[in-house]
Design a protein around this motif. Structure first.
Motif, PDB file in Angstrom:
ATOM      1  N   VAL A 116       2.531 -45.571 -45.512  1.00  0.00           N
ATOM      2  CA  VAL A 116       3.977 -45.512 -45.701  1.00  0.00           C
ATOM      3  C   VAL A 116       4.385 -44.055 -45.888  1.00  0.00           C
ATOM      4  N   VAL A 117       5.459 -43.677 -45.213  1.00  0.00           N
ATOM      5  CA  VAL A 117       5.973 -42.313 -45.291  1.00  0.00           C
ATOM      6  C   VAL A 117       7.363 -42.365 -45.918  1.00  0.00           C
ATOM      7  N   PRO A 118       7.587 -41.628 -47.013  1.00  0.00           N
ATOM      8  CA  PRO A 118       8.946 -41.571 -47.563  1.00  0.00           C
ATOM      9  C   PRO A 118       9.874 -40.917 -46.551  1.00  0.00           C
ATOM     10  N   TYR A 119      11.115 -41.378 -46.527  1.00  0.00           N
ATOM     11  CA  TYR A 119      12.023 -40.960 -45.466  1.00  0.00           C
ATOM     12  C   TYR A 119      13.381 -40.594 -46.033  1.00  0.00           C
ATOM     13  N   ASP A 120      13.923 -39.497 -45.566  1.00  0.00           N
ATOM     14  CA  ASP A 120      15.265 -39.060 -45.940  1.00  0.00           C
ATOM     15  C   ASP A 120      16.238 -39.660 -44.921  1.00  0.00           C
ATOM     16  N   LEU A 121      16.958 -40.692 -45.332  1.00  0.00           N
ATOM     17  CA  LEU A 121      17.853 -41.407 -44.421  1.00  0.00           C
ATOM     18  C   LEU A 121      19.015 -40.536 -43.946  1.00  0.00           C
ATOM     19  N   GLU A 122      19.515 -39.688 -44.813  1.00  0.00           N
ATOM     20  CA  GLU A 122      20.643 -38.824 -44.438  1.00  0.00           C
ATOM     21  C   GLU A 122      20.241 -37.790 -43.393  1.00  0.00           C
ATOM     22  N   ARG A 123      19.065 -37.195 -43.575  1.00  0.00           N
ATOM     23  CA  ARG A 123      18.606 -36.157 -42.637  1.00  0.00           C
ATOM     24  C   ARG A 123      17.806 -36.733 -41.465  1.00  0.00           C
ATOM     25  N   GLU A 124      17.510 -38.019 -41.558  1.00  0.00           N
ATOM     26  CA  GLU A 124      16.752 -38.720 -40.521  1.00  0.00           C
ATOM     27  C   GLU A 124      15.412 -38.058 -40.220  1.00  0.00           C
ATOM     28  N   ARG A 125      14.647 -37.848 -41.305  1.00  0.00           N
ATOM     29  CA  ARG A 125      13.325 -37.251 -41.146  1.00  0.00           C
ATOM     30  C   ARG A 125      12.450 -37.588 -42.350  1.00  0.00           C
ATOM     31  N   PRO A 126      11.131 -37.500 -42.165  1.00  0.00           N
ATOM     32  CA  PRO A 126      10.229 -37.739 -43.295  1.00  0.00           C
ATOM     33  C   PRO A 126      10.443 -36.699 -44.386  1.00  0.00           C
ATOM     34  N   ARG A 127      10.041 -37.050 -45.586  1.00  0.00           N
ATOM     35  CA  ARG A 127      10.143 -36.133 -46.718  1.00  0.00           C
ATOM     36  C   ARG A 127       8.857 -36.221 -47.543  1.00  0.00           C
ATOM     37  N   ARG A 128       8.728 -35.332 -48.495  1.00  0.00           N
ATOM     38  CA  ARG A 128       7.572 -35.360 -49.392  1.00  0.00           C
ATOM     39  C   ARG A 128       7.800 -36.386 -50.500  1.00  0.00           C
ATOM     40  N   LEU A 129       6.704 -36.875 -51.048  1.00  0.00           N
ATOM     41  CA  LEU A 129       6.790 -37.739 -52.224  1.00  0.00           C
ATOM     42  C   LEU A 129       7.238 -36.903 -53.417  1.00  0.00           C
TER      43      LEU A 129
END
Length: 151
Positions: A116-129
């Motif tokens: 599972v990869v955390p995701y920034d919905l606003e920026r539409e890209r993966p993010r760090r935990l």
């Protein structure tokens, strides 16, 4: 520590052969993962996974056929790896407490893992935990159980 999620079986889960369809097992895993990440994690750390997450990979081994019954199966979930921008969770789908074969062993129907990869919905890209998410996930870390997907 493991998260234990009782998952009901539905009549519609069965395929033409009278057992739970292989795709339905992924739904069971999803239900357990959502309960873990969006209920438990947010209770423990209010900001955990609020930005969303995406599945990067599933791996599953089907060990025994599962037929419809009124008792739920249990999906046990634990963390096997916490990275900077991903987490790997492993599962066993099995009989609940007290349900064992004639020799006292519980039946395991499937073993699986998900990245599972955390995701920034606003920026539409993966993010760090976040540190908060990592702290929560490490409570369920059992790296000695790696490779549990193998039959």
């Amino acid at each position: 520590m493991r998260h234990v999620y009782p998952c009901p079986l539905r009549w519609s889960d069965m395929d033409a052969f009278g057992h739970v369809n292989n795709v339905v097992f992924l739904r069971y895993l999803e239900e357990a993962r959502i309960d873990f990440m969006f209920r438990l994690a947010r209770q423990a750390a209010s900001g955990a996974f609020t930005g969303g997450s995406v599945v990067a990979r599933h791996e599953i081994s089907y060990l025994r056929p599962l037929t419809h019954r009124h008792e739920p199966v249990v999906v046990e979930l634990w963390v096997t790896k916490v990275g900077a921008a991903s987490v790997t969770v492993s599962y066993e789908v099995k009989d609940g407490p007290g349900a064992a074969d004639g020799e006292g062993a519980e039946t395991v129907y499937a073993r699986a893992s998900t990245v599972v990869v955390p995701y920034d919905l606003e920026r539409e890209r993966p993010r760090r935990l976040s540190d908060e998410e990592k702290a929560f996930l490490k409570e369920y870390l059992d790296d000695s159980a790696t490779g549990t997907v193998a039959a």
